[in-house]
Design a protein around this motif. Structure first.
Motif, PDB file in Angstrom:
ATOM      1  N   PRO A 153       0.819  -1.234   0.000  1.00 40.88           N
ATOM      2  CA  PRO A 153       0.000   0.000   0.000  1.00 40.88           C
ATOM      3  C   PRO A 153       0.847   1.275   0.000  1.00 40.88           C
ATOM      4  O   PRO A 153       0.592   2.201  -0.770  1.00 40.88           O
ATOM      5  CB  PRO A 153      -0.817  -0.140   1.285  1.00 40.88           C
ATOM      6  N   GLU A 154       1.924   1.302   0.795  1.00 39.48           N
ATOM      7  CA  GLU A 154       2.728   2.532   0.885  1.00 39.48           C
ATOM      8  C   GLU A 154       3.488   2.808  -0.416  1.00 39.48           C
ATOM      9  O   GLU A 154       3.883   3.941  -0.706  1.00 39.48           O
ATOM     10  CB  GLU A 154       3.712   2.469   2.061  1.00 39.48           C
ATOM     11  N   ASP A 155       3.643   1.759  -1.252  1.00 41.82           N
ATOM     12  CA  ASP A 155       4.377   1.970  -2.512  1.00 41.82           C
ATOM     13  C   ASP A 155       3.663   2.969  -3.416  1.00 41.82           C
ATOM     14  O   ASP A 155       4.298   3.763  -4.107  1.00 41.82           O
ATOM     15  CB  ASP A 155       4.537   0.637  -3.260  1.00 41.82           C
ATOM     16  N   TYR A 156       2.339   2.968  -3.393  1.00 43.08           N
ATOM     17  CA  TYR A 156       1.585   3.892  -4.266  1.00 43.08           C
ATOM     18  C   TYR A 156       1.952   5.337  -3.926  1.00 43.08           C
ATOM     19  O   TYR A 156       2.244   6.155  -4.795  1.00 43.08           O
ATOM     20  CB  TYR A 156       0.083   3.652  -4.111  1.00 43.08           C
ATOM     21  N   LYS A 157       1.987   5.611  -2.635  1.00 45.35           N
ATOM     22  CA  LYS A 157       2.306   6.975  -2.182  1.00 45.35           C
ATOM     23  C   LYS A 157       3.744   7.318  -2.573  1.00 45.35           C
ATOM     24  O   LYS A 157       4.015   8.406  -3.101  1.00 45.35           O
ATOM     25  CB  LYS A 157       2.133   7.047  -0.658  1.00 45.35           C
ATOM     26  N   HIS A 158       4.661   6.343  -2.393  1.00 41.66           N
ATOM     27  CA  HIS A 158       6.076   6.624  -2.658  1.00 41.66           C
ATOM     28  C   HIS A 158       6.386   6.735  -4.144  1.00 41.66           C
ATOM     29  O   HIS A 158       7.323   7.418  -4.554  1.00 41.66           O
ATOM     30  CB  HIS A 158       6.949   5.538  -1.996  1.00 41.66           C
TER      31      HIS A 158
END
Ligand SMILES: O=C(O)[C@H](O)[C@H](O)COP(=O)(O)O
Ligand SMILES: [Mg+2]
Length: 313
Positions: A153-158
């Motif tokens: 999930p955090e990859d999308y933001k990064h």
């Protein structure tokens, strides 16, 4: 597309050479140089086709110049030398000109991007990385184990805020990748949206291996084409940029050269558009004779054989 046929395709169409020693010898005698495709001609994956080492040696004994021109970007020239040795094929690393080397040469000697904004994001295997290294071109992605994982999930933001991106990337280069991941595609797309150039070692739709067909490099890059609505510049066969580079490196008269391959829309088209003296289709790989014997066929070789070993007569 206008039908492209070889210079030597007689009015009666391509010559069938298998089993006809006199015609085989006459065909071989026309040429001083043979450009050899690999997958589907010499081998199918790790399966070596019958009498291939003997056929290569026969041409060497006749004083022919040989160049191995493969679109398979997963291996470097050094890797191919190891494969040739393991299969008893007499060949030198210098005689190999693969699509990964073609791409590396294009990037380092044609594009010549200024550092630091000259890095390549690779979607491919170590063959691409090794050839980029040989041309001193920086790269990321590729076989990086950190990219062989689930998208978190955090990859999308990064990806969106750029913290997962390398600001020095100016090129996205796709090849045959046996480890594609959604994360790799997401990064590739983000770089293309930032204006990176879109290159491909090759766009073959299928890979002949183990006697059947598997998804090829073109199938691996397809998600990026669709997502980015961009077409890559492909630097493997039938690209004439590759032919020019091969002619420049090996110095030969195109009219005295013959391209031997198993695929019409890469190998045979490459030889014909390159103005070579002839093309030979080998029926142990992708293309079937019905494709070029059909009336109005678009790409027609000069001649064909059932298998490369048939050239031994
Ligand atoms: O998907 C691919 O990359 C191709 O199928 C493979 O590279 C073909 O290699 P070649 O027949 O040009 O040696
Ligand atoms: Mg092939």
């Amino acid at each position: 597309m206008q039908a492209v046929t070889s210079l030597f395709t007689g009015s009666s169409g391509p010559q069938y050479l298998t089993g006809n020693k006199a015609d085989i010898d006459a065909f071989i005698d026309k040429f001083d140089v043979f450009l050899f495709d690999c997958d589907g001609v010499l081998w199918s994956g790790d399966h070596l086709f019958p009498n291939v080492p003997e056929t290569i040696q026969m041409l060497r004994d006749k004083g022919k110049q040989l160049v191995f021109v493969t679109n398979n970007s997963t291996k470097s020239r050094a890797d191919y030398k190891k494969k040739f040795d393991s299969m008893g094929i007499s060949a030198n690393e210098e005689e190999v000109f693969g699509s990964s080397y073609s791409a590396a040469v294009y990037i380092s000697r044609i594009l010549k991007l200024e550092p630091p904004k000259n890095k390549v994001f690779v979607l491919g295997e170590s063959g691409v990385e090794q050839e980029l290294e040989s041309e001193k071109v920086p790269y990321c992605g590729g076989t990086d184990p950190l990219l062989r994982r689930e998208m978190m999930p955090e990859d999308y933001k990064h990806v969106a805020d750029g913290s997962l991106l390398d600001d020095d990337v100016a090129i996205v280069l796709t090849g045959l990748d046996y480890h594609p991941s959604y994360l790799k595609y997401a990064l590739g797309m983000a770089y293309l949206r930032r204006g990176a150039k879109f290159l491909a070692t090759n766009i073959d739709s299928t890979l002949p291996s183990a006697g059947t067909l598997f998804p090829g490099a073109g199938a691996i890059s397809a998600p990026l084409l669709r997502a980015s609505a961009q077409e890559p510049l492909a630097l493997g066969k039938p690209s004439q940029a590759m032919m020019d580079a091969i002619e420049g490196k090996f110095q030969f008269d195109r009219k005295q050269a013959c391209m031997i391959g198993d695929r019409l829309n890469t190998d045979i088209q490459f030889g014909i558009e390159g103005g070579l003296g002839g093309t030979l289709c080998v029926l142990t790989g992708v293309s079937k004779k019905e494709e070029f014997l059909a009336k109005g066929a678009k790409v027609v070789p000069s001649a064909y054989v059932d298998a490369l070993g048939d050239l031994l007569g």
